[in-house]
Scaffold this active site. Structure first.
Site, short mmCIF file in Angstrom:
data_model
loop_
_atom_site.label_atom_id
_atom_site.label_comp_id
_atom_site.label_asym_id
_atom_site.label_seq_id
_atom_site.Cartn_x
_atom_site.Cartn_y
_atom_site.Cartn_z
N SER A 85 -19.36 106.29 46.01
CA SER A 85 -18.57 104.86 45.77
C SER A 85 -19.57 103.73 45.43
O SER A 85 -20.83 103.90 45.83
CB SER A 85 -17.96 104.62 46.92
OG SER A 85 -17.37 103.26 47.07
N TYR A 135 -17.36 103.97 57.10
CA TYR A 135 -16.93 104.66 55.83
C TYR A 135 -18.09 104.43 54.76
O TYR A 135 -18.39 105.61 54.26
CB TYR A 135 -15.51 104.20 55.20
CG TYR A 135 -15.37 104.48 53.89
CD1 TYR A 135 -15.22 105.75 53.56
CD2 TYR A 135 -15.58 103.34 52.86
CE1 TYR A 135 -15.17 105.92 51.93
CE2 TYR A 135 -15.51 103.60 51.58
CZ TYR A 135 -15.18 104.97 51.04
OH TYR A 135 -15.30 105.32 49.71
N LYS A 189 -20.90 107.53 53.00
CA LYS A 189 -21.30 107.88 51.66
C LYS A 189 -22.63 107.67 51.33
O LYS A 189 -23.37 108.61 50.70
CB LYS A 189 -20.43 106.63 50.65
CG LYS A 189 -19.06 106.82 50.67
CD LYS A 189 -18.49 108.31 50.08
CE LYS A 189 -17.17 108.49 49.93
NZ LYS A 189 -16.67 109.83 49.73
C1 UD1 Z 1 -11.92 99.29 48.74
C2 UD1 Z 1 -13.11 99.57 49.73
C3 UD1 Z 1 -14.09 100.42 49.10
C4 UD1 Z 1 -13.50 101.79 48.53
C5 UD1 Z 1 -12.47 101.36 47.42
C6 UD1 Z 1 -11.69 102.60 47.06
C7 UD1 Z 1 -12.98 97.59 51.29
C8 UD1 Z 1 -13.77 96.54 51.76
N1 UD1 Z 1 -13.55 98.11 50.37
O1 UD1 Z 1 -12.66 98.31 47.55
O2 UD1 Z 1 -15.07 100.78 50.20
O3 UD1 Z 1 -14.39 102.37 48.09
O4 UD1 Z 1 -11.56 100.37 48.00
O5 UD1 Z 1 -10.63 102.17 46.03
O6 UD1 Z 1 -11.74 97.93 51.48
N2 UD1 Z 1 -6.90 92.40 47.26
C9 UD1 Z 1 -5.82 91.41 47.41
N3 UD1 Z 1 -4.65 91.79 48.19
C10 UD1 Z 1 -4.41 93.04 48.39
C11 UD1 Z 1 -5.35 93.93 48.38
C12 UD1 Z 1 -6.58 93.64 47.47
O7 UD1 Z 1 -6.10 90.35 46.82
O8 UD1 Z 1 -3.39 93.08 49.20
C13 UD1 Z 1 -7.90 92.13 46.60
C14 UD1 Z 1 -9.47 92.29 47.47
O9 UD1 Z 1 -9.50 91.26 48.03
C15 UD1 Z 1 -10.40 92.76 46.04
C16 UD1 Z 1 -9.68 93.59 45.05
O10 UD1 Z 1 -8.20 92.91 45.41
O11 UD1 Z 1 -10.96 91.57 45.80
C17 UD1 Z 1 -9.65 94.94 45.16
O12 UD1 Z 1 -9.33 95.30 46.65
P1 UD1 Z 1 -9.26 97.03 46.93
O13 UD1 Z 1 -8.29 97.61 45.79
O14 UD1 Z 1 -8.89 97.09 48.34
O15 UD1 Z 1 -10.73 97.52 46.52
P2 UD1 Z 1 -12.04 97.06 47.28
O16 UD1 Z 1 -11.91 96.57 48.22
O17 UD1 Z 1 -12.87 96.79 45.74
#
Ligand code: UD1
Length: 341
Positions: free
Chosen positions: A126, A151, A155
């Site tokens: 990742s 987690y 990795k």
């Molecule tokens: C997350 C994991 C990462 C993992 C990846 C797998 C965390 C901190 N990181 O990445 O380790 O490898 O998923 O897919 O959890 N967001 C919102 N509202 C929401 C959900 C997300 O605004 O309800 C935003 C988040 O703040 C972020 C973006 O969307 O900026 C992407 O979020 P997400 O899909 O959870 O992925 P990551 O956090 O990048």
């Protein structure tokens, strides 16, 4: 005779899309999954798309005897290892389960590889290993930052375990693929992402909100140092990602790898903000996403996107599905899942 690929975690999200690509490219597939976070019905989806039902074995890869027996039963050419616990928040609450599960299963597979004529392992890593990179886009040479969660640490340490094993045992080789943010579903809508409970990732939360399962999407932070203030990620279509695994496995089988342990970023090379995801989703589906801006989510980084030059040049692979098409596939899948309930 076609090559047999062991796909661990093959009923999971990325595993199932990879199984489809492997079957479409003439490989045989053996799936091992303990179904702890996926459903047996995924096998039907794979069969509907490919016309082939892959061999399936339900067991826990932490069981060393069962892993060794598997290699007696099937002559495995190469392994793609997806099976792992992967929820960031949960890993903070139950770190020992994460370390036990993710390391024990990997070690058992490496031991089995050492005892059997297996071409190599493709490992599911990742971009989380980079943390918030100092330079963007991030290359494979960027320093590994201290993991923000158990987690993430699994990795990082898994890559070290593989690397140490490979240099100790001459017959082993591996490719680690560092995924950015996989999204979307197969265009047939026969397979896709199936989060259990409340989704943590952005796109499943968007689709479930529009489907009426969630009241509102919470956008975590609009005060980041980005053009629209929301955080930026590199969203890659799961089928593009799956195709890279076919290339990687072939590279190991055909001994085209340049080092015994190679690492590739798998992303699009383009950074997309949370607001851009929402806007593109609305435009392509014609649906309104109900959202509100809330505070930042703990542990989130501001921005990350991949430098994919190495993967593009060395693997001859590129993620090229347009974002709107990807978001539409996620929506089609969500509708299908809801209609079947
Ligand atoms: C997350 C994991 C990462 C993992 C990846 C797998 C965390 C901190 N990181 O990445 O380790 O490898 O998923 O897919 O959890 N967001 C919102 N509202 C929401 C959900 C997300 O605004 O309800 C935003 C988040 O703040 C972020 C973006 O969307 O900026 C992407 O979020 P997400 O899909 O959870 O992925 P990551 O956090 O990048």
């Amino acid at each position: 005779m076609s090559e047999k690929i062991l796909v661990t975690g093959g009923t999971g999200y990325i595993g199932s899309h990879t199984a489809v690509e492997l079957l479409n490219h003439g490989f045989e597939v053996v799936i091992v999954d303990n179904l702890s976070n996926s459903s047996i019905d995924v096998l039907d989806g794979i069969k509907k798309i490919t016309g082939i039902e892959p061999a399936f074995e339900k067991f826990d890869l932490c069981d060393r005897t069962k892993v060794f027996d598997l290699f007696k039963k099937y002559s495995i050419s190469a392994i793609i290892h997806f099976a792992a616990l992967k929820a960031v928040g949960e890993s903070v609450r139950i770190p020992l389960d994460y370390y036990h599960n993710n390391f024990e299963s990997l070690i058992n597979l490496l031991l089995a590889m050492q005892k059997n004529p297996v071409a190599g392992m493709v490992f599911s890593s990742s971009c989380t290993v980079y943390g918030q990179p100092d330079e963007l886009p991030v290359t494979e040479k960027a320093p590994i930052k201290k993991a923000a969660s158990p987690y993430g640490n699994t990795k990082q340490v898994s890559e070290e375990i593989i690397s140490d094993a490979i240099y100790a045992y001459p017959s082993l080789k591996a490719i680690s693929l560092r995924y950015f943010n996989p999204i979307g579903a197969h265009k047939s809508a026969h397979i896709g992402e199936l989060p259990t409970g409340v989704p943590l990732n952005l796109v499943p939360f968007v689709t479930q909100t529009v489907a009426g399962l969630r009241e509102k999407l919470r956008v975590f932070g609009d005060d980041y140092n980005t053009p629209d203030g929301t955080a930026i990620r590199d969203y890659i279509y799961v089928c593009d990602l799956a195709k890279a695994h076919v290339v990687a496995v072939r590279r190991l089988i055909e001994e085209k790898n340049k080092k015994k342990f190679e690492v590739f970023n798998l992303g699009t090379g383009k950074g997309i903000s949370v607001m851009e995801i929402i806007k593109n989703f609305e435009e392509v589906t014609g649906e309104k996403v109900n959202y509100e801006i809330v505070g930042r989510r703990e542990g989130d980084i501001e921005k990350v996107w991949a430098d994919t030059t190495f993967a593009n040049n060395e693997l001859g692979w590129k993620a090229n599905t347009p974002l709107k098409e990807i978001l539409l596939s996620a929506w089609e899948w969500e509708k299908k899942v809801r209609n079947n309930k």
